[in-house]
Design an enzyme around this catalytic site. Structure first.
Site, PDB file in Angstrom:
ATOM      1  N   LYS A   1       0.840  -1.195   0.000  1.00 16.16           N
ATOM      2  CA  LYS A   1       0.000   0.000   0.000  1.00 16.16           C
ATOM      3  C   LYS A   1       0.876   1.246   0.000  1.00 16.16           C
ATOM      4  O   LYS A   1       1.936   1.272   0.625  1.00 16.16           O
ATOM      5  CB  LYS A   1      -0.884  -0.046   1.253  1.00 16.16           C
ATOM      6  CG  LYS A   1      -1.884   1.063   1.452  1.00 16.16           C
ATOM      7  CD  LYS A   1      -2.659   0.791   2.743  1.00 16.16           C
ATOM      8  CE  LYS A   1      -3.772   1.806   2.994  1.00 16.16           C
ATOM      9  NZ  LYS A   1      -4.543   1.451   4.206  1.00 16.16           N
TER      10      LYS A   1
ATOM     11  N   SER B   1      -9.211   1.421   3.488  1.00 15.72           N
ATOM     12  CA  SER B   1      -8.404   2.233   2.583  1.00 15.72           C
ATOM     13  C   SER B   1      -7.334   1.433   1.849  1.00 15.72           C
ATOM     14  O   SER B   1      -6.637   1.967   0.997  1.00 15.72           O
ATOM     15  CB  SER B   1      -7.734   3.356   3.382  1.00 15.72           C
ATOM     16  OG  SER B   1      -6.854   2.821   4.368  1.00 15.72           O
TER      17      SER B   1
ATOM     18  N   SER C   1      -9.564  -1.164   7.581  1.00 15.62           N
ATOM     19  CA  SER C   1      -9.095  -1.021   6.211  1.00 15.62           C
ATOM     20  C   SER C   1      -8.379  -2.225   5.622  1.00 15.62           C
ATOM     21  O   SER C   1      -8.013  -2.206   4.448  1.00 15.62           O
ATOM     22  CB  SER C   1      -8.196   0.221   6.093  1.00 15.62           C
ATOM     23  OG  SER C   1      -8.969   1.383   6.252  1.00 15.62           O
TER      24      SER C   1
END
Length: 392
Positions: free
Chosen positions: A32, A109, A133
């Site tokens: 990420k 996210s 997330s």
């Protein structure tokens, strides 16, 4: 609200070979865009974050751990802006596709990481989980994913949001691969699964769509039989889960404002409307509100200790619904986000490990079932997932 994009960041892929001969040398992974990769800018899903932070000179701990174990980094993935999002969209970098539910949101996210794994573009992907997330995109994209115990995996070299909630998590398509990554990231061999019993949180199941709750029941029965029997319970007294979710929201937002305030005041960065709105609300939270929310948090810790400290595992739906469609107005997305918080707040408030298992499909879309343990049960959860898959 649609911003179609790929799972990976635009531009040339960030690729780094893993150490030769490591235990994960046959695997690939993605990270990420909150994780530092030496020599490459950490974008944080926001152009002004990328422009106002130096290029890192060292890898994030989790990135280095996977590289050191031989896994090959094949790219950095899209994230909601500075990790502030739970459904996966980003006004700047776009919304990664959901390969398991085309035309639907992937969850965030850590949306790009989940999307990349679900699409088969990598074997493992690193994400972060503060309010859900990793857990949420795991459920919506049909993956194994874990939020570890708070502090179980180092956050060194990762963009923080809310320090008493932030964790490093990871995704995989199958439990065996997930478990291999777990041994590296948790730094311990997986134990033999224990038969300490399953507590089925009926109040959590009541918040889920009825067809989703029904679809999860066969897996609940199978897991209960595997780990010593299932017992119905409630996480909270009537009305408490809603209170806990609202108080978790206050605490997490207050921490996120303290994390980003200095940068915001110095840079006056651009944000998508939903992120700007949420940060504005966070900036107005008072110390009295935080103190009251911490009273609720202590109550959640007491309840979690009573349920789980003896070794039992708590079972809940990971999300109360399957992946929502793309193109919904923000007001409707807000309602989806609020419902998610009813199920994710318990583990977050206490710093508990929670694994999402891809056990059901409803209308062609996946749904996850969660197991929650007491602090430190991370390796045990991964071992149970591996054993369940092996005995399927």
């Amino acid at each position: 609200m649609e911003f179609p994009a790929d799972a990976f960041l635009p531009g040339p892929r960030v690729t780094i070979p893993g150490a030769v001969g490591g235990s994960l040398s046959d695997l690939t992974f993605a990270a990420k865009d909150l994780f530092d990769v030496a020599g490459h800018r950490t974008g944080g899903g926001n152009p002004d974050w990328a422009a106002t932070h130096p290029v890192p000179t060292t890898h994030a701990w989790a990135v280095q751990a996977l590289l050191g174990a031989g896994a090959n980094l094949v790219g950095k993935t899209v994230t909601c802006e500075i990790s502030l999002g739970i459904l996966g969209f980003n006004a700047f970098d776009g919304t990664p596709p959901n390969p398991a539910a085309p035309g639907c949101l992937p969850g965030g996210s850590s949306s790009g990481s989940a999307s990349a794994v679900a699409a088969g573009l990598c074997d493992i992907a690193l994400g972060t989980d503060s309010g859900g997330s990793v857990r949420v995109p795991s459920s919506l994209c049909g993956l194994y994913g874990m939020r570890p115990s708070l502090g179980a995996v180092s956050m060194e070299g990762v963009c923080r949001q809310a320090p008493t909630y932030d964790t490093v998590g990871w995704f995989a398509r199958d439990a065996a691969t997930f478990a291999r990554a777990a041994e590296v990231l948790l730094g311990t061999p997986l134990p033999a699964p224990e038969a300490a019993g399953l507590l089925v949180a009926e109040d959590a199941f009541a918040f889920a769509d009825p067809d989703l709750a029904d679809a999860l029941r066969p897996a609940v029965a199978r897991i209960g039989a595997f780990i010593g029997g299932a017992t119905a319970t409630s996480i909270a007294e009537p009305g408490e889960l809603e209170v806990w979710a609202s108080q978790r929201n206050i605490l997490q937002r207050a921490e996120s404002w303290q994390t980003f305030r200095g940068w915001i005041e110095a840079v006056n960065p651009r944000f998508g409307f939903n992120v700007a709105r949420n940060l504005t609300m966070a900036s107005s939270i008072t110390s009295e509100q935080v103190a009251l929310a911490n009273v609720a948090r202590r109550r959640v810790v007491e309840r979690a200790r009573l349920l789980l400290e003896g070794g039992a595992l708590l079972c809940t739906p990971t999300t109360p619904f399957t992946a929502p469609p793309l193109g919904l107005p923000l007001s409707e997305l807000d309602r989806y986000s609020a419902r998610i918080g009813l199920l994710t707040s318990f583990a977050g408030l206490v710093g508990l490990p929670q694994i999402s298992l891809p056990v059901a499909t409803i209308g062609g879309k996946p749904a996850g079932l969660s197991l929650i343990g007491w602090r430190g049960a991370d390796a045990r959860l991964a071992a149970i997932a591996k054993a369940l898959e092996a005995n399927a």
